[in-house]
Motif scaffolding. Structure first.
Motif, PDB file in Angstrom:
ATOM      1  N   GLY A 124       0.811  -1.216   0.000  1.00 29.21           N
ATOM      2  CA  GLY A 124       0.000   0.000   0.000  1.00 29.21           C
ATOM      3  C   GLY A 124       0.842   1.263   0.000  1.00 29.21           C
ATOM      4  N   LEU A 125       1.825   1.326   0.896  1.00 27.85           N
ATOM      5  CA  LEU A 125       2.693   2.503   0.949  1.00 27.85           C
ATOM      6  C   LEU A 125       3.593   2.568  -0.280  1.00 27.85           C
ATOM      7  CD1 LEU A 125       3.624   2.440   4.749  1.00 27.85           C
ATOM      8  CD2 LEU A 125       2.013   3.964   3.593  1.00 27.85           C
ATOM      9  N   GLY A 126       3.972   1.397  -0.802  1.00 27.90           N
ATOM     10  CA  GLY A 126       4.760   1.373  -2.037  1.00 27.90           C
ATOM     11  C   GLY A 126       4.003   1.991  -3.195  1.00 27.90           C
ATOM     12  N   ILE A 127       2.710   1.687  -3.288  1.00 26.22           N
ATOM     13  CA  ILE A 127       1.870   2.278  -4.337  1.00 26.22           C
ATOM     14  C   ILE A 127       1.830   3.798  -4.198  1.00 26.22           C
ATOM     15  CG2 ILE A 127      -0.523   2.499  -5.128  1.00 26.22           C
ATOM     16  CD1 ILE A 127      -0.857  -0.499  -4.507  1.00 26.22           C
ATOM     17  N   ILE A 128       1.704   4.266  -2.968  1.00 23.88           N
ATOM     18  CA  ILE A 128       1.647   5.712  -2.724  1.00 23.88           C
ATOM     19  C   ILE A 128       2.936   6.390  -3.180  1.00 23.88           C
ATOM     20  CG2 ILE A 128       1.591   7.475  -0.908  1.00 23.88           C
ATOM     21  CD1 ILE A 128      -0.321   5.567   0.626  1.00 23.88           C
ATOM     22  N   PHE A 129       4.075   5.808  -2.827  1.00 23.84           N
ATOM     23  CA  PHE A 129       5.345   6.433  -3.203  1.00 23.84           C
ATOM     24  C   PHE A 129       5.606   6.324  -4.704  1.00 23.84           C
ATOM     25  CE2 PHE A 129       6.259   6.160   1.374  1.00 23.84           C
ATOM     26  CZ  PHE A 129       6.750   7.443   1.568  1.00 23.84           C
ATOM     27  N   ALA A 138      -0.168   6.706   5.899  1.00 21.12           N
ATOM     28  CA  ALA A 138      -0.687   7.332   4.679  1.00 21.12           C
ATOM     29  C   ALA A 138      -1.388   8.645   5.007  1.00 21.12           C
ATOM     30  CB  ALA A 138      -1.646   6.375   3.967  1.00 21.12           C
ATOM     31  N   SER A 139      -2.179   8.642   6.068  1.00 22.09           N
ATOM     32  CA  SER A 139      -2.879   9.859   6.471  1.00 22.09           C
ATOM     33  C   SER A 139      -1.894  10.947   6.900  1.00 22.09           C
ATOM     34  CB  SER A 139      -3.849   9.553   7.615  1.00 22.09           C
ATOM     35  OG  SER A 139      -4.503  10.728   8.048  1.00 22.09           O
ATOM     36  N   LEU A 140      -0.865  10.570   7.649  1.00 25.82           N
ATOM     37  CA  LEU A 140       0.146  11.536   8.084  1.00 25.82           C
ATOM     38  C   LEU A 140       0.882  12.143   6.893  1.00 25.82           C
ATOM     39  CD1 LEU A 140       1.627   9.650  11.175  1.00 25.82           C
ATOM     40  CD2 LEU A 140       0.471  11.869  11.229  1.00 25.82           C
ATOM     41  N   LEU A 141       1.228  11.304   5.923  1.00 22.74           N
ATOM     42  CA  LEU A 141       1.940  11.790   4.741  1.00 22.74           C
ATOM     43  C   LEU A 141       1.108  12.815   3.980  1.00 22.74           C
ATOM     44  CD1 LEU A 141       3.483   8.449   3.388  1.00 22.74           C
ATOM     45  CD2 LEU A 141       4.725  10.358   4.435  1.00 22.74           C
ATOM     46  N   PHE A 142      -0.182  12.522   3.820  1.00 22.75           N
ATOM     47  CA  PHE A 142      -1.043  13.422   3.056  1.00 22.75           C
ATOM     48  C   PHE A 142      -1.504  14.615   3.882  1.00 22.75           C
ATOM     49  CE2 PHE A 142      -0.820  10.278  -0.079  1.00 22.75           C
ATOM     50  CZ  PHE A 142      -1.408  10.738  -1.246  1.00 22.75           C
TER      51      PHE A 142
END
Length: 417
Positions: free
Chosen positions: A18-23, A341-345
């Motif tokens: 999931g985090l890989g997709i985001i990055f 993910a929420s923190l990053l966004f």
């Protein structure tokens, strides 16, 4: 093919993917989703089924196919199963997307997760699902990837605000419903193992709670299988009907979300129901459900203690004491991916970057959910409800769930109204 070496648990693998997709999105990888909107037969044949649009479906398939294979490899599952069966799951999901894109279906406000579920249910209840396809189904895995991606659309401040209320609601509801379900099971003379699994499933978080409880008490796999089937089947009418009932009662989006998240027993069904109710309801329902999920580790530990001292003693008569490690072991690690993910966004990525990638990630998130609901449908047979002796567990579950619906509505209205 034998299982490979397990590198990560499923939850950690989900976080990696999931985090890989985001990055990947942040660093410029384009998630170009195929067009699915159509009104006439000409639109369908000339636009949706055009070579250019089908090529987008192909690229999407390759991406999620590779991600699924990586997930199976990380968790030690036989890659052969996903390699053979996943293309069929994808094709069914793509069919659900195209059906959902019809103007007629859009008018009925039927989301892709519902269409996916219905397709899966039709196949599993009227035809025999082949073994090679069954082995590729990984509902929890698909749902959790979608939930990590859901974190990209939820601002961290909203989590802190709703999360505090959600945790308060979770504590009230979980404790009250668990004890009520336990009492009902005892009144109906349901056996001890089934009682523990049913009470945990209906009060905490459905399938995950049933699995965690079965692990804590070393429960009978057949009873666990029945409990899971019960949870999934009962969740279907709830997730479809409750959003419309909430609208009929005039509930606010916040109360609706809290009610859905606190009542429906699986994270995937909560997402589907929240989607029907609207974006605000989806966010609140997800946060509330996560609040319940967080309690799973503590609940599993408490159940382990109770079971150890009342039912399971060593051969020498001395109870085997569970450790605090049970809490961490049962804690749903994918929640950490959602939070990251929420923190990053919320604090890291620029507004320009978020605007550029948010739409593609949302579409990909919805696709993972659709994959999950195709899988749920293919795994669910209505006849399973009546396969367990005397049907008393079914009666107990329905009574406890009714109590859950009423209690949670009241608590949601007080806390979120």
């Amino acid at each position: 093919m034998e299982k490979g070496k397990t590198i990560l648990s499923e939850d950690w693998a989900v976080n990696v993917i999931g985090l890989g997709i985001i990055f990947l999105a942040v660093f410029g990888f384009s998630f170009s989703s195929p067009d699915i909107k159509w009104e006439t037969w000409a639109d369908l044949t000339q636009n949706i089924l055009s070579v250019s649009n089908l090529s987008k479906f192909l690229l999407q398939f390759i991406f999620v196919y590779v991600a699924a294979i990586i997930g199976f490899a990380l968790t030690g599952k036989p890659i052969k199963h996903i390699a053979i069966g996943f293309p069929a799951v994808y094709l069914l999901t793509a069919l659900a997307l195209i059906i959902t894109g019809s103007s007629a279906v859009s008018y009925l406000k039927l989301e892709v997760v519902i269409i996916s579920l219905l397709i899966g249910l039709l196949i599993s209840n009227f035809f025999k699902v082949p073994g090679w396809l069954q082995k590729s189904l990984s509902t929890e895995f698909f749902v959790k990837i979608g939930l990590v991606l859901l974190g990209t659309g939820i601002i961290f401040g909203d989590i802190l605000k709703a999360g505090g209320l959600g945790l308060a609601q979770a504590l009230i509801v979980v404790v009250s419903v668990w004890y009520f379900a336990y009492w009902v099971c005892k009144k109906l003379k349901v056996d001890n193992e089934m009682t523990m699994m049913l009470a945990s499933a209906v009060s905490i978080c459905g399938v995950s709670a049933a699995i965690a409880t079965a692990g804590a008490i070393k429960g009978d796999p057949k009873k666990l299988s029945y409990t899971i089937s019960l949870v999934l089947i009962i969740a279907i009418p709830m997730m479809i009907g409750m959003p419309y009932l909430a609208e009929y009662m005039g509930l606010s989006d916040e109360v609706t979300g809290a009610w859905l998240g606190g009542t429906i027993d699986t994270s995937g069904a909560v997402v589907a129901s929240g989607t029907l109710a609207g974006e605000t309801a989806l966010k609140i329902s997800t946060i509330v459900k996560f609040s319940q999920n967080v309690l799973l580790g503590i609940a599993a530990f408490a159940i382990s203690v109770y079971w150890t001292y009342t039912n399971q003693a060593k051969e020498d008569g001395i109870p085997e004491k569970p450790t605090l490690g049970v809490i961490w072991e049962r804690f749903p690690k994918f929640v950490l991916g959602f939070m990251i993910a929420s923190l990053l966004f919320s604090f890291v990525f620029s507004a320009e970057t978020i605007t550029e990638i948010k739409g593609g990630l949302k579409e990909l998130r919805d696709f993972w959910f659709a994959l999950a609901f195709i899988s749920i449908g293919l795994e669910t047979k209505f006849s399973d409800l009546f396969s367990y002796e005397n049907r008393k567990p079914l009666q107990a579950f329905l009574i406890a769930q009714t109590f859950n619906v009423i209690l949670t509505l009241g608590v949601s209205y007080v806390l979120f109204g």
